[in-house]
Structure formats: C-alpha cells, structure tokens
Design a protein around this motif. Sequence first.
Motif, PDB file in Angstrom:
ATOM      1  N   SER A 111      17.721  23.671   5.258  1.00  0.00           N
ATOM      2  CA  SER A 111      18.446  22.584   4.603  1.00  0.00           C
ATOM      3  C   SER A 111      19.961  22.740   4.785  1.00  0.00           C
ATOM      4  O   SER A 111      20.507  23.817   4.554  1.00  0.00           O
ATOM      5  N   TRP A 112      20.611  21.643   5.177  1.00  0.00           N
ATOM      6  CA  TRP A 112      22.066  21.662   5.358  1.00  0.00           C
ATOM      7  C   TRP A 112      22.736  21.872   4.006  1.00  0.00           C
ATOM      8  O   TRP A 112      22.337  21.302   2.998  1.00  0.00           O
ATOM      9  N   ARG A 113      23.763  22.723   3.980  1.00  0.00           N
ATOM     10  CA  ARG A 113      24.480  22.980   2.732  1.00  0.00           C
ATOM     11  C   ARG A 113      25.938  22.556   2.776  1.00  0.00           C
ATOM     12  O   ARG A 113      26.433  21.954   1.849  1.00  0.00           O
ATOM     13  N   GLU A 114      26.664  22.885   3.833  1.00  0.00           N
ATOM     14  CA  GLU A 114      28.076  22.511   3.902  1.00  0.00           C
ATOM     15  C   GLU A 114      28.616  22.754   5.303  1.00  0.00           C
ATOM     16  O   GLU A 114      27.929  23.325   6.149  1.00  0.00           O
ATOM     17  N   MET A 115      29.854  22.343   5.520  1.00  0.00           N
ATOM     18  CA  MET A 115      30.534  22.616   6.774  1.00  0.00           C
ATOM     19  C   MET A 115      31.550  23.728   6.540  1.00  0.00           C
ATOM     20  O   MET A 115      32.279  23.711   5.561  1.00  0.00           O
ATOM     21  N   ASP A 116      31.559  24.700   7.449  1.00  0.00           N
ATOM     22  CA  ASP A 116      32.529  25.785   7.370  1.00  0.00           C
ATOM     23  C   ASP A 116      33.912  25.207   7.663  1.00  0.00           C
ATOM     24  O   ASP A 116      34.133  24.656   8.742  1.00  0.00           O
ATOM     25  N   PRO A 117      34.859  25.287   6.721  1.00  0.00           N
ATOM     26  CA  PRO A 117      36.172  24.676   6.925  1.00  0.00           C
ATOM     27  C   PRO A 117      36.973  25.324   8.056  1.00  0.00           C
ATOM     28  O   PRO A 117      37.804  24.680   8.674  1.00  0.00           O
ATOM     29  N   GLU A 118      36.691  26.590   8.339  1.00  0.00           N
ATOM     30  CA  GLU A 118      37.438  27.267   9.395  1.00  0.00           C
ATOM     31  C   GLU A 118      36.931  26.933  10.790  1.00  0.00           C
ATOM     32  O   GLU A 118      37.711  26.685  11.696  1.00  0.00           O
ATOM     33  N   SER A 119      35.611  26.931  10.969  1.00  0.00           N
ATOM     34  CA  SER A 119      35.046  26.708  12.301  1.00  0.00           C
ATOM     35  C   SER A 119      34.509  25.295  12.507  1.00  0.00           C
ATOM     36  O   SER A 119      34.134  24.942  13.623  1.00  0.00           O
ATOM     37  N   SER A 120      34.420  24.499  11.439  1.00  0.00           N
ATOM     38  CA  SER A 120      33.826  23.155  11.465  1.00  0.00           C
ATOM     39  C   SER A 120      32.345  23.187  11.853  1.00  0.00           C
ATOM     40  O   SER A 120      31.789  22.188  12.269  1.00  0.00           O
ATOM     41  N   GLU A 121      31.715  24.350  11.715  1.00  0.00           N
ATOM     42  CA  GLU A 121      30.295  24.487  12.009  1.00  0.00           C
ATOM     43  C   GLU A 121      29.488  24.155  10.753  1.00  0.00           C
ATOM     44  O   GLU A 121      29.862  24.535   9.645  1.00  0.00           O
ATOM     45  N   ASP A 122      28.385  23.431  10.935  1.00  0.00           N
ATOM     46  CA  ASP A 122      27.494  23.167   9.810  1.00  0.00           C
ATOM     47  C   ASP A 122      26.802  24.455   9.398  1.00  0.00           C
ATOM     48  O   ASP A 122      26.412  25.260  10.243  1.00  0.00           O
ATOM     49  N   LEU A 123      26.644  24.640   8.090  1.00  0.00           N
ATOM     50  CA  LEU A 123      25.987  25.829   7.548  1.00  0.00           C
ATOM     51  C   LEU A 123      24.689  25.408   6.865  1.00  0.00           C
ATOM     52  O   LEU A 123      24.651  24.425   6.125  1.00  0.00           O
ATOM     53  N   SER A 135      28.181  23.713  -8.060  1.00  0.00           N
ATOM     54  CA  SER A 135      29.567  23.976  -8.436  1.00  0.00           C
ATOM     55  C   SER A 135      29.854  25.465  -8.669  1.00  0.00           C
ATOM     56  O   SER A 135      30.990  25.837  -8.916  1.00  0.00           O
ATOM     57  N   LEU A 136      28.814  26.328  -8.596  1.00  0.00           N
ATOM     58  CA  LEU A 136      28.996  27.728  -8.949  1.00  0.00           C
ATOM     59  C   LEU A 136      28.838  28.766  -7.826  1.00  0.00           C
ATOM     60  O   LEU A 136      28.996  29.946  -8.101  1.00  0.00           O
ATOM     61  N   PRO A 137      28.511  28.399  -6.580  1.00  0.00           N
ATOM     62  CA  PRO A 137      28.327  29.466  -5.593  1.00  0.00           C
ATOM     63  C   PRO A 137      29.634  30.200  -5.323  1.00  0.00           C
ATOM     64  O   PRO A 137      30.697  29.598  -5.286  1.00  0.00           O
ATOM     65  N   ASN A 138      29.536  31.516  -5.177  1.00  0.00           N
ATOM     66  CA  ASN A 138      30.743  32.275  -4.864  1.00  0.00           C
ATOM     67  C   ASN A 138      30.746  32.624  -3.373  1.00  0.00           C
ATOM     68  O   ASN A 138      29.752  32.436  -2.675  1.00  0.00           O
ATOM     69  N   ASP A 139      31.843  33.151  -2.893  1.00  0.00           N
ATOM     70  CA  ASP A 139      31.980  33.453  -1.474  1.00  0.00           C
ATOM     71  C   ASP A 139      30.964  34.487  -1.004  1.00  0.00           C
ATOM     72  O   ASP A 139      30.488  34.415   0.128  1.00  0.00           O
ATOM     73  N   ASN A 140      30.626  35.445  -1.854  1.00  0.00           N
ATOM     74  CA  ASN A 140      29.627  36.455  -1.474  1.00  0.00           C
ATOM     75  C   ASN A 140      28.265  35.814  -1.235  1.00  0.00           C
ATOM     76  O   ASN A 140      27.578  36.129  -0.271  1.00  0.00           O
ATOM     77  N   TRP A 141      27.858  34.929  -2.137  1.00  0.00           N
ATOM     78  CA  TRP A 141      26.574  34.248  -1.969  1.00  0.00           C
ATOM     79  C   TRP A 141      26.589  33.400  -0.706  1.00  0.00           C
ATOM     80  O   TRP A 141      25.635  33.407   0.072  1.00  0.00           O
ATOM     81  N   LEU A 142      27.664  32.673  -0.481  1.00  0.00           N
ATOM     82  CA  LEU A 142      27.756  31.833   0.713  1.00  0.00           C
ATOM     83  C   LEU A 142      27.639  32.665   1.985  1.00  0.00           C
ATOM     84  O   LEU A 142      26.944  32.282   2.932  1.00  0.00           O
ATOM     85  N   ALA A 143      28.287  33.819   2.017  1.00  0.00           N
ATOM     86  CA  ALA A 143      28.240  34.689   3.195  1.00  0.00           C
ATOM     87  C   ALA A 143      26.843  35.268   3.413  1.00  0.00           C
ATOM     88  O   ALA A 143      26.418  35.482   4.545  1.00  0.00           O
ATOM     89  N   ARG A 144      26.100  35.521   2.325  1.00  0.00           N
ATOM     90  CA  ARG A 144      24.767  36.106   2.432  1.00  0.00           C
ATOM     91  C   ARG A 144      23.687  35.092   2.774  1.00  0.00           C
ATOM     92  O   ARG A 144      22.704  35.436   3.433  1.00  0.00           O
ATOM     93  N   CYS A 145      23.838  33.858   2.332  1.00  0.00           N
ATOM     94  CA  CYS A 145      22.709  32.921   2.367  1.00  0.00           C
ATOM     95  C   CYS A 145      22.891  31.694   3.252  1.00  0.00           C
ATOM     96  O   CYS A 145      21.980  30.863   3.318  1.00  0.00           O
ATOM     97  N   LEU A 146      24.018  31.549   3.916  1.00  0.00           N
ATOM     98  CA  LEU A 146      24.204  30.400   4.799  1.00  0.00           C
ATOM     99  C   LEU A 146      24.307  30.858   6.243  1.00  0.00           C
ATOM    100  O   LEU A 146      24.935  31.871   6.550  1.00  0.00           O
TER     101      LEU A 146
END
Length: 102
Positions: A20-32, A55-66
């Motif tokens: 499932s699509w979650r977001e676009m990486d603002p740095e690389s413009s790659e879909d996550l 509204s609550l995911p933190n950067d650690n969760w994003l790095a681990r799960c996307l």
Amino acid sequence: MRQMIDESVTVVEPRAPLVSWREMDPESSEDLWAVVHIRACLAVDGAWEYEPLPSLPNDNWLARCLFSRKEALRRSAVAVNQIKFNSRTSVRWNRHYASRSA
C-alpha cells in the motif's frame, strides 16, 4: 495472491499482505510503500509493527516500515508464506484445500 474469477472480478487472498502506498519521500521524490497485514506493517527486520495513526508516525517508524515499490513487492512475496491463519500458512491451506477436492 490474487485469483481471477472472470475479467471483471478479482478476489484478494485474505491471508496475503497488501502493498500500500503511504507517501512520497520529499528528498528523492520516490513513492514509499508499506507491506500491510491487518493493521500491522512489515518492518526492515521482518517483524510486524502496528501502524501509528497518520498524524503520529515518527521518523524511526518511517525508516523501518516504508520501502520502494520494488522492495515492498519483494518483501510481500516472502511474507505471504510466513503469515499463519489458524496455525497454517497460505501454502499449507492451499495444500489442504487441494487434498479435499481431489
């Protein structure tokens, strides 16, 4: 795992994880993308983690799960054979159903 009934209907295997699509990486413009099963997301280490509210995911969760789409599809294909439903994996359920209909 999808099964075509006819050209207009697709049945999704209920025990299969979804990509499932979650977001676009603002740095690389790659879909996550996330590999999702029920309300849990697959992490880099292979563990399932509950997904926080949008509204609550933190950067650690994003790095681990996307993941990139390609990596999420690969991890989903591996995970489908590790998820158990009533103590059986999808492969074991398919064998069970095949033996009953033979």
